[in-house]
Each structure stands twice: as structure tokens, then as C-alpha cells.
Write a protein that holds these residues in place. Structure first.
Motif, short mmCIF file in Angstrom:
data_model
loop_
_atom_site.label_atom_id
_atom_site.label_comp_id
_atom_site.label_asym_id
_atom_site.label_seq_id
_atom_site.Cartn_x
_atom_site.Cartn_y
_atom_site.Cartn_z
N ARG A 250 3.97 4.23 48.43
CA ARG A 250 4.33 4.60 47.05
C ARG A 250 3.39 3.91 46.07
N SER A 251 3.09 2.66 46.33
CA SER A 251 2.21 1.94 45.40
C SER A 251 0.79 2.52 45.43
N ASN A 252 0.32 2.96 46.61
CA ASN A 252 -1.01 3.61 46.65
C ASN A 252 -0.99 4.95 45.91
N ALA A 253 0.10 5.70 46.05
CA ALA A 253 0.18 6.99 45.35
C ALA A 253 0.14 6.77 43.84
N GLU A 254 0.85 5.74 43.39
CA GLU A 254 0.86 5.47 41.94
C GLU A 254 -0.53 5.04 41.47
N ALA A 255 -1.15 4.15 42.23
CA ALA A 255 -2.47 3.64 41.82
C ALA A 255 -3.51 4.74 41.79
N LEU A 256 -3.37 5.72 42.69
CA LEU A 256 -4.38 6.79 42.79
C LEU A 256 -3.94 8.07 42.09
N HIS A 257 -2.80 7.99 41.41
CA HIS A 257 -2.30 9.13 40.59
C HIS A 257 -2.10 10.40 41.41
N ALA A 258 -1.49 10.23 42.59
CA ALA A 258 -1.16 11.40 43.42
C ALA A 258 0.30 11.78 43.17
N ARG A 259 0.57 13.09 43.23
CA ARG A 259 1.96 13.56 43.11
C ARG A 259 2.60 13.48 44.49
N ALA A 260 3.34 12.42 44.72
CA ALA A 260 3.91 12.22 46.06
C ALA A 260 5.24 11.49 45.96
N GLY A 261 6.19 11.94 46.80
CA GLY A 261 7.48 11.27 46.91
C GLY A 261 7.64 10.72 48.31
N PHE A 262 8.43 9.65 48.46
CA PHE A 262 8.50 8.95 49.74
C PHE A 262 9.95 8.76 50.18
N VAL A 263 10.19 9.00 51.47
CA VAL A 263 11.54 8.95 52.02
C VAL A 263 11.51 8.11 53.30
N GLN A 264 12.39 7.12 53.35
CA GLN A 264 12.50 6.34 54.59
C GLN A 264 13.48 7.05 55.52
N CYS A 265 12.98 7.52 56.65
CA CYS A 265 13.87 8.17 57.63
C CYS A 265 13.14 8.28 58.97
N ASP A 266 13.90 8.70 59.98
CA ASP A 266 13.32 8.95 61.30
C ASP A 266 12.61 10.31 61.24
N LEU A 267 11.32 10.31 61.46
CA LEU A 267 10.48 11.53 61.38
C LEU A 267 10.80 12.28 60.08
N ALA A 268 11.31 13.55 60.18
CA ALA A 268 11.61 14.29 58.95
C ALA A 268 13.10 14.60 58.86
N SER A 269 13.91 13.76 59.52
CA SER A 269 15.34 14.09 59.69
C SER A 269 16.08 14.21 58.37
N ALA A 270 15.61 13.53 57.30
CA ALA A 270 16.35 13.55 56.03
C ALA A 270 15.95 14.72 55.14
N LEU A 271 15.00 15.53 55.59
CA LEU A 271 14.45 16.57 54.71
C LEU A 271 15.02 17.95 55.05
N SER A 272 15.09 18.79 54.02
CA SER A 272 15.59 20.14 54.28
C SER A 272 14.79 21.20 53.53
N THR A 273 13.91 20.81 52.60
CA THR A 273 13.14 21.84 51.87
C THR A 273 11.92 22.24 52.71
N ARG A 274 11.29 23.34 52.32
CA ARG A 274 10.19 23.90 53.12
C ARG A 274 8.82 23.44 52.62
N PHE A 275 7.88 23.41 53.55
CA PHE A 275 6.51 22.96 53.24
C PHE A 275 5.50 24.00 53.72
N ASP A 276 4.30 23.96 53.10
CA ASP A 276 3.21 24.86 53.53
C ASP A 276 2.33 24.21 54.59
N LEU A 277 2.38 22.88 54.63
CA LEU A 277 1.51 22.14 55.55
C LEU A 277 2.23 20.86 55.95
#
Ligand code: SAM
Length: 275
Positions: free
Chosen positions: A150-177
Motif C-alpha cells: 500500500r505504501s508503494n502504491a501511494e508513493a508511486l501514485h497507482a490506483r490500487a487497493g489491498f486486501v489481506q486474505c488467503d489467495l483471492a478468497s475475500a473477493l467477489s468482483t470480476r477482473f479483466d486480468l
């Protein structure tokens, strides 16, 4: 002591301790002690080290000869041309991982939503968010890795969110990549790793179970749940993992391809989700 002499002495100390790239490492550690860019060493060879600078430089040389990776001393590693802050909580991003970026840029130019599973320092998520002008989500099982990314994303001005979880188990929205450079060292090979890797880099970032490929077989079904049809899953793999990782892609996948690194080793496996 002037800079030229400090570099020579540091280089001699590192080289006698068997540290590779001794002169370059001495220069990087000296820059860190001076809090200056490398160009300064050549533009100000007459600079006399202050006592504090000399003490810092001596400590860094000692840490390096004791086995600590230079990047954990200088706290930075460049990845795809950008500086990433690193700490012993995250894997030092490797140049081979830039192949994952290259494959993503080749096949997923239009991707607007990206997922990076096992983000570590955030190197892949941040780089792809910036290169593709996309929104990234990144996960890691390690809380400290999430903080670092998260601190690298902020320093480099990237649009990124971060989630602590096992692999992608906490996610439910869709991705293109989806990209992932998961831990892939087989447990039995831990003893064969370079000592500075084994003793300093986080084992959760290295160890991939009994044969180093189980985690890929866990990620593929999660990617099927989270990828848009037509989206790409791109893995970094270990040098022995190619056939086992390819076998994780079932009938819902097309265009499963292996990419090779500069040394000719299989390094990337990618596939397109086509349910
Ligand atoms: C090989 S490192 C890669 C780090 C970064 N992506 C890079 O390429 O430099 C693997 C990362 O996966 C994380 N990890 C390991 N097991 C995980 C799991 N079950 N779920 C999520 N992340 C995991 C580790 O904490 C580590 O940060």
C-alpha cells in the motif's frame, strides 16, 4: 577519507567476503550512507566522509558481509524502472518477474481491472496499474506485505487497493486480468537456496508446499470465479513447474502458453478464460 578511497576500501572488504558485484554494492551502500544518488559519487570525488557517514557506511558493509541482501539495507529495489521500498517482510522483486509485466502488456492492453494474488511489495499490482492505466486490487496473506504494498502504491501514485486474505478468497468482483507470482520453492529444495535468501527473505513468500505447484492448482478455480470471460491469468513459475502448472488449466481455458526468461528457462504460463 574521500569518496574514491571509500569505494575502493568498501569494494575490497566485500570482495574478500565473497560478495558478488563488490564495487557496485560498495557504491550503493555508500550512496545510502550519504543519502545521495549514485551520480554524486562521480561528480564529487573530493567529498570527505563525515564521521557519521563513515559509521553508517561501515555498518552497512558489515551487514552485507554478514549476508543481509543489499536491498534490505538500502530499503529499495527497482522494478520495471520504478523504485519499490522493501523490508524483510516482503520478497525483493526479481528482474525475472518483469516477464509477467511484459506478457500482460502483450495480451491485456485494454484491461481496466487487475488482480494481483500474493503481491508482496506490490511490484506487479503497482506496475500494471500504472502501465495499463487500470485499477488494481492486490491480496496477500501477510499483513506486513499489505502495508508495504500500500505504501508503494501511494508513493508511486497507482490506483490500487489491498486486501489481506488467503489467495483471492475475500473477493467477489470480476477482473479483466489476474497475475500471480506465488511462492513456488518445493519444501525439499529449501536447503539448496542461497543462504542470504533462506536466512533473510520471508519463508511465506518462498515455500510452495511439497512440490511447489499446489498453490497454482488452488488459484486457477478462484480465477475462474473472478475473471471476465476472455480475461487472462498470468503466472510466474519456478524452473521445474511448467508441465504441472499448465495442467492446472482445465477445459475452460484457451491459448495456454509458456514464456521463457533470458536464460531460456520456462518462467511464465498464461491462459485465457473461455468458459
Ligand atoms: C514470491 S512472493 C511474490 C511477491 C511479489 N508479487 C513479487 O513478485 O515480487 C509471494 C507472495 O505471496 C504471498 N502469499 C503466500 N501465500 C499466500 C496465500 N495463501 N494467499 C495470499 N498470499 C500469499 C506471500 O506473502 C508473498 O508476498
Amino acid at each position: 577519507m574521500d569518496l574514491r578511497t571509500a569505494i575502493q576500501q568498501g569494494s575490497d572488504i566485500l570482495s574478500s567476503a565473497g560478495v558478488p558485484d563488490a564495487r557496485l554494492t560498495a557504491e550503493l551502500l555508500l550512496c545510502h550512507a550519504l543519502r545521495k544518488e549514485r551520480i554524486y559519487l562521480y561528480s564529487h570525488p573530493e567529498h570527505q566522509l563525515s564521521t557519521v557517514e563513515w559509521i553508517h557506511y561501515g555498518r552497512y558493509l558489515h551487514e552485507r558481509t554478514s549476508g543481509k541482501p543489499a536491498q534490505y539495507i538500502t530499503k529499495v529495489q527497482e522494478f520495471y524502472g520504478r523504485p519499490f521500498r522493501v523490508s524483510p517482510a516482503v520478497l525483493i522483486p526479481r528482474p525475472e518477474t518483469e516477464h509477467v509485466v511484459e506478457h500482460a502488456l502483450e495480451v491485456a492492453q485494454g484491461a481496466k481491472r487487475i488482480l494481483d494474488i500474493g503481491t508482496g511489495s506490490g511490484a506487479l499490482a503497482v506496475t500494471l496499474a500504472l502501465e495499463l492505466n487500470a485499477d488494481a486490487v492486490a491480496t496477500d496473506i501477510s499483513h506486513d506485505a499489505i502495508l508495504a504494498a500500500r505504501s508503494n502504491a501511494e508513493a508511486l501514485h497507482a490506483r490500487a487497493g489491498f486486501v489481506q486474505c488467503d489467495l483471492a478468497s475475500a473477493l467477489s468482483t470480476r477482473f479483466d486480468l489476474i497475475v500471480s507470482n506465488p511462492p513456488y520453492i518445493p519444501a525439499r529444495e529449501m536447503g539448496t537456496l542461497q543462504q542470504e535468501v533462506r536466512d533473510h527473505e520471508p519463508h511465506v513468500a518462498l515455500l510452495g508446499g511439497a512440490n511447489g505447484t499446489e498453490i497454482y492448482h488452488r488459484i486457477v478455480p478462484q480465477a475462474e470465479r473472478l475473471l471476465q470471460p476472455g480475461g487472462w491469468l498470468i503466472f510466474e513459475i519456478g524452473y521445474q513447474g511448467e508441465s504441472c502448472v499448465r495442467s492446472a488449466f482445465g477445459p475452460a481455458w484457451q491459448d495456454v502458453t509458456t514464456g521463457y526468461d533470458l536464460a531460456g528457462w520456462p518462467r511464465v504460463v498464461r491462459g485465457r478464460y473461455a468458459p
